[in-house]
Design a protein around this motif. Structure first.
Motif, PDB file in Angstrom:
ATOM      1  N   LEU A 157       0.824  -1.204   0.000  1.00 31.98           N
ATOM      2  CA  LEU A 157       0.000   0.000   0.000  1.00 31.98           C
ATOM      3  C   LEU A 157       0.859   1.256   0.000  1.00 31.98           C
ATOM      4  N   PRO A 158       0.342   2.356  -0.558  1.00 30.53           N
ATOM      5  CA  PRO A 158       1.083   3.617  -0.488  1.00 30.53           C
ATOM      6  C   PRO A 158       1.418   3.961   0.965  1.00 30.53           C
ATOM      7  N   PHE A 159       2.645   4.349   1.212  1.00 30.26           N
ATOM      8  CA  PHE A 159       3.224   4.718   2.499  1.00 30.26           C
ATOM      9  C   PHE A 159       3.163   3.572   3.510  1.00 30.26           C
ATOM     10  N   VAL A 160       1.982   3.061   3.822  1.00 31.21           N
ATOM     11  CA  VAL A 160       1.848   2.007   4.834  1.00 31.21           C
ATOM     12  C   VAL A 160       2.631   0.769   4.436  1.00 31.21           C
ATOM     13  N   GLY A 161       2.628   0.461   3.131  1.00 36.57           N
ATOM     14  CA  GLY A 161       3.323  -0.723   2.671  1.00 36.57           C
ATOM     15  C   GLY A 161       2.772  -1.971   3.331  1.00 36.57           C
ATOM     16  N   PHE A 162       3.675  -2.732   3.963  1.00 36.81           N
ATOM     17  CA  PHE A 162       3.289  -3.949   4.676  1.00 36.81           C
ATOM     18  C   PHE A 162       3.487  -3.789   6.181  1.00 36.81           C
ATOM     19  N   GLY A 163       3.436  -2.548   6.640  1.00 35.17           N
ATOM     20  CA  GLY A 163       3.594  -2.293   8.063  1.00 35.17           C
ATOM     21  C   GLY A 163       2.533  -2.982   8.902  1.00 35.17           C
ATOM     22  N   ILE A 164       1.288  -2.959   8.426  1.00 36.05           N
ATOM     23  CA  ILE A 164       0.207  -3.614   9.165  1.00 36.05           C
ATOM     24  C   ILE A 164       0.443  -5.120   9.215  1.00 36.05           C
ATOM     25  N   HIS A 165       0.920  -5.698   8.130  1.00 39.67           N
ATOM     26  CA  HIS A 165       1.226  -7.125   8.109  1.00 39.67           C
ATOM     27  C   HIS A 165       2.279  -7.468   9.169  1.00 39.67           C
TER      28      HIS A 165
ATOM     29  N   GLU B  89       8.563   2.778  31.377  1.00 42.02           N
ATOM     30  CA  GLU B  89       7.476   2.330  30.492  1.00 42.02           C
ATOM     31  C   GLU B  89       7.109   3.411  29.480  1.00 42.02           C
ATOM     32  N   GLU B  90       7.211   4.675  29.854  1.00 44.11           N
ATOM     33  CA  GLU B  90       6.961   5.762  28.894  1.00 44.11           C
ATOM     34  C   GLU B  90       7.933   5.658  27.721  1.00 44.11           C
ATOM     35  N   CYS B  91       9.195   5.361  28.014  1.00 47.96           N
ATOM     36  CA  CYS B  91      10.188   5.210  26.951  1.00 47.96           C
ATOM     37  C   CYS B  91       9.893   3.990  26.091  1.00 47.96           C
ATOM     38  N   ILE B  92       9.482   2.899  26.726  1.00 45.16           N
ATOM     39  CA  ILE B  92       9.190   1.661  25.997  1.00 45.16           C
ATOM     40  C   ILE B  92       8.018   1.873  25.039  1.00 45.16           C
ATOM     41  N   ARG B  93       6.965   2.522  25.526  1.00 45.18           N
ATOM     42  CA  ARG B  93       5.787   2.740  24.673  1.00 45.18           C
ATOM     43  C   ARG B  93       6.112   3.621  23.477  1.00 45.18           C
ATOM     44  N   ALA B  94       7.065   4.525  23.643  1.00 45.04           N
ATOM     45  CA  ALA B  94       7.407   5.444  22.548  1.00 45.04           C
ATOM     46  C   ALA B  94       8.156   4.759  21.418  1.00 45.04           C
ATOM     47  N   GLU B  95       8.662   3.550  21.650  1.00 43.76           N
ATOM     48  CA  GLU B  95       9.420   2.856  20.607  1.00 43.76           C
ATOM     49  C   GLU B  95       8.594   2.642  19.344  1.00 43.76           C
ATOM     50  N   THR B  96       7.280   2.491  19.503  1.00 44.41           N
ATOM     51  CA  THR B  96       6.419   2.252  18.347  1.00 44.41           C
ATOM     52  C   THR B  96       5.478   3.430  18.080  1.00 44.41           C
ATOM     53  N   ALA B  97       5.825   4.588  18.573  1.00 45.75           N
ATOM     54  CA  ALA B  97       4.972   5.760  18.365  1.00 45.75           C
ATOM     55  C   ALA B  97       4.921   6.137  16.890  1.00 45.75           C
ATOM     56  N   ALA B  98       3.720   6.397  16.392  1.00 45.90           N
ATOM     57  CA  ALA B  98       3.551   6.801  14.993  1.00 45.90           C
ATOM     58  C   ALA B  98       3.906   8.273  14.807  1.00 45.90           C
ATOM     59  N   LEU B  99       3.497   9.121  15.749  1.00 48.33           N
ATOM     60  CA  LEU B  99       3.769  10.560  15.682  1.00 48.33           C
ATOM     61  C   LEU B  99       5.030  10.861  16.480  1.00 48.33           C
ATOM     62  N   ARG B 100       6.116  11.145  15.775  1.00 46.42           N
ATOM     63  CA  ARG B 100       7.406  11.349  16.439  1.00 46.42           C
ATOM     64  C   ARG B 100       7.783  12.817  16.426  1.00 46.42           C
ATOM     65  N   LEU B 101       6.947  13.592  17.095  1.00 46.23           N
ATOM     66  CA  LEU B 101       7.166  15.023  17.249  1.00 46.23           C
ATOM     67  C   LEU B 101       7.092  15.367  18.725  1.00 46.23           C
ATOM     68  N   ARG B 102       7.991  16.232  19.166  1.00 44.50           N
ATOM     69  CA  ARG B 102       8.023  16.586  20.588  1.00 44.50           C
ATOM     70  C   ARG B 102       7.015  17.694  20.881  1.00 44.50           C
TER      71      ARG B 102
ATOM     72  N   THR C  16       2.941  -5.571  17.944  1.00 43.93           N
ATOM     73  CA  THR C  16       3.093  -4.119  17.831  1.00 43.93           C
ATOM     74  C   THR C  16       4.365  -3.643  18.518  1.00 43.93           C
ATOM     75  N   SER C  17       4.773  -4.300  19.580  1.00 45.24           N
ATOM     76  CA  SER C  17       6.053  -4.031  20.229  1.00 45.24           C
ATOM     77  C   SER C  17       6.662  -5.395  20.487  1.00 45.24           C
ATOM     78  N   LEU C  18       7.032  -5.691  21.713  1.00 44.10           N
ATOM     79  CA  LEU C  18       7.422  -7.063  22.007  1.00 44.10           C
ATOM     80  C   LEU C  18       6.167  -7.926  22.035  1.00 44.10           C
ATOM     81  N   PRO C  19       6.262  -9.176  21.576  1.00 44.16           N
ATOM     82  CA  PRO C  19       5.050  -9.995  21.418  1.00 44.16           C
ATOM     83  C   PRO C  19       4.363 -10.297  22.744  1.00 44.16           C
ATOM     84  N   ALA C  20       3.028 -10.199  22.722  1.00 41.51           N
ATOM     85  CA  ALA C  20       2.197 -10.522  23.883  1.00 41.51           C
ATOM     86  C   ALA C  20       0.779 -10.760  23.391  1.00 41.51           C
ATOM     87  N   PRO C  21      -0.007 -11.587  24.083  1.00 38.14           N
ATOM     88  CA  PRO C  21      -1.400 -11.785  23.689  1.00 38.14           C
ATOM     89  C   PRO C  21      -2.184 -10.487  23.789  1.00 38.14           C
ATOM     90  N   SER C  22      -2.896 -10.131  22.737  1.00 36.44           N
ATOM     91  CA  SER C  22      -3.616  -8.856  22.698  1.00 36.44           C
ATOM     92  C   SER C  22      -4.792  -8.815  23.659  1.00 36.44           C
TER      93      SER C  22
END
Length: 480
Positions: free
Chosen positions: A57-65, A213-226, A463-469
């Motif tokens: 897909l445009p931009f997203v590519g296979f990120g969702i996959h 945990e705040e730092c860990i959650r930011a590893e997969t942040a989509a919006l990377r603006l301060r 989405t980050s480290l694997p875990a049951p959703s």
């Protein structure tokens, strides 16, 4: 020859090796038309092959996959394009390297063409830690840090962690289902702060782990603006506070003769060996604090799940743990738990806490005869190797005995089982991490037996480290 009907046991863990097809959203993802092409043209006369892949897909590519299927999608890429391929992931072309030979070529890095790619992916949260360092600084820091991971140092950390795990588990609910994922993550924090920082979890340690945990959650942040209020901004603020606090704590830690990681690291080195300054100690401690919490929590979650699915192995592990009456638990006692060791290894083979290693090319290079240009981000898919039928007998099945002497399936190839990476960036804390997971599970097995709902199969999220959703619905019963 008729095809044998697959039994429920044969279908075990199929979602880990084959992309799910049970939801309407999976049908949508499968309907995305191919947009194949070459990554980059090889230099004229080089004899190298181009890397083939797909834009998606445009931009997203296979990120969702990637987020939805994890290693199962990477396995599909291996089967479709071979051990070196590329795909677009959220606007960036990423080369995917799978299979033992390709993975070994990148991680061995014989021509010094690859540098760590983690800062490009997760952001600055590990800056100053070994994961984010390259040669020659990486080697010098790693050698100096070895003293903080020797047998004597580990004995102190693990004794403390075993005591704290036993105490914390006394507050877990029994007789009703509860979400085990957040409980295990909380438990991981409870057994981390005293061993790493010399601080009790309440109240100071809890505040520190919340900031981590705040730092860990930011590893997969989509919006990377301060921008104030965003995850990225909160994580930067949390990291700044943590580093300031740790830097202030270094002088006292170096003189108190404690056996926590911060104290030990503050004392390493000396005349003729070099020493870390306060900032370097703080950065290495912060990285260790996060890494010793996040990946070990993921490993514990996976092992708890598989022991819930396989009560016969849970009973075997418990019987082994109960044969030892040593209190408090020591690293030596935990090292003797061979059944539990095999169970953990098999759990993190199937669901690896660190399923990829990220690298970036610093010059034009090749992998198995395929041309990779300079500046190319590369995902080294070590978890795929752990699921290959070419390397493992019935790889989707939970079978801890595959690690037993005489079978040793993990030794078929040096990169068949590599949850801690390989080469110069192999995890320096692998023994520490395994012992922490053992200490946690040993305490859990000696206090409780547990079960999952009938027919339950974990909906793994990557989405980050694997875990049951769904949080992993668990029921504990106290041992009589």
């Amino acid at each position: 020859m008729t095809k044998r009907q697959e039994s429920p046991r044969d279908a075990e863990n199929l979602r880990l090796v084959a992309m799910d097809t049970s939801h309407w959203f999976d049908t949508v993802l499968r309907s995305i038309p191919p947009r194949g092409g070459e990554l980059a043209a090889p230099p004229a006369g080089s004899g190298l092959l181009p890397v083939h892949g797909d834009r998606g897909l445009p931009f997203v590519g296979f990120g969702i996959h990637m987020l939805r299927y994890g290693p199962a999608y990477q396995l599909q890429l291996l089967r479709r394009h071979g051990p070196v391929s590329w795909c677009q992931v959220f606007g960036r072309k990423v080369v995917m390297v799978s299979g033992p030979e390709a993975v070994q070529a990148v991680l061995a890095n014989k021509d010094k063409a690859f540098a760590t790619g983690w800062p490009d992916v997760i952001g600055p949260w590990f800056d100053g830690g070994l994961l984010a360092m390259n040669a020659p600084g990486h080697l010098g820091h790693r050698r100096l840090m070895q003293a903080a991971y020797d047998e004597g140092a580990l004995a102190g950390y693990i004794r403390c962690m075993a005591e704290d795990a036993h105490t914390a588990l006394g507050r877990w609910p029994t007789g009703r289902r509860f979400a085990a994922v957040p409980a295990i993550r909380e438990l991981s924090g409870q057994v981390t702060t005293r061993a790493i920082l010399g601080l009790p979890y309440e109240p100071a340690g809890r505040r520190i782990m919340r900031a981590a945990e705040e730092c860990i959650r930011a590893e997969t942040a989509a919006l990377r603006l301060r921008i104030p209020g965003t995850l990225w901004h909160r994580a930067h603020r949390a990291r700044r506070r943590l580093l300031a606090s740790l830097t202030r704590a270094v002088p006292g830690a170096g003189t108190r003769e404690g056996d926590d990681f911060l104290s030990v690291l503050s004392r390493v080195g000396g005349e003729g060996q070099g020493r870390f300054d306060s900032r370097e100690i703080a950065e290495h401690t912060l990285f260790t604090l996060i890494a010793s919490h996040d990946t070990t929590a993921a490993a514990t979650i996976a092992t708890v799940y598989f022991l819930g699915r396989h009560p016969e192995w849970q009973n075997r592990a418990r019987a082994e743990c109960l044969t030892s009456t040593e209190t408090p638990r020591t690293a030596a006692a935990l090292n003797r738990l061979e059944t539990l060791d095999s169970i953990i290894k098999e759990s993190i083979r199937l669901v690896s806490p660190s399923p990829i290693n990220m690298r970036v090319t610093i010059k034009d290079t090749e992998v198995l005869g395929h041309h990779l240009p300079a500046g190319q981000l590369v995902s080294v898919c070590t978890a795929v190797n752990q699921l290959l039928p070419e390397l493992w007998h019935r790889p989707q099945h939970f079978d801890p005995e595959r690690f037993a002497e005489g079978r040793n399936e993990d030794r078929v190839h040096r990169l068949a089982w590599a949850p801690f990476g390989s080469g110069q960036h192999k995890c320096i804390g692998m023994h520490f991490g395994m012992l922490k997971v053992k200490a946690t599970l040993d305490a859990l097995l000696r206090r409780f037996e547990w079960s999952l709902p009938d027919g339950y199969e974990a909906p793994w999220s990557f989405t980050s480290l694997p875990a049951p959703s769904d949080g992993l619905p668990l029921m504990l019963r106290p041992l009589r």
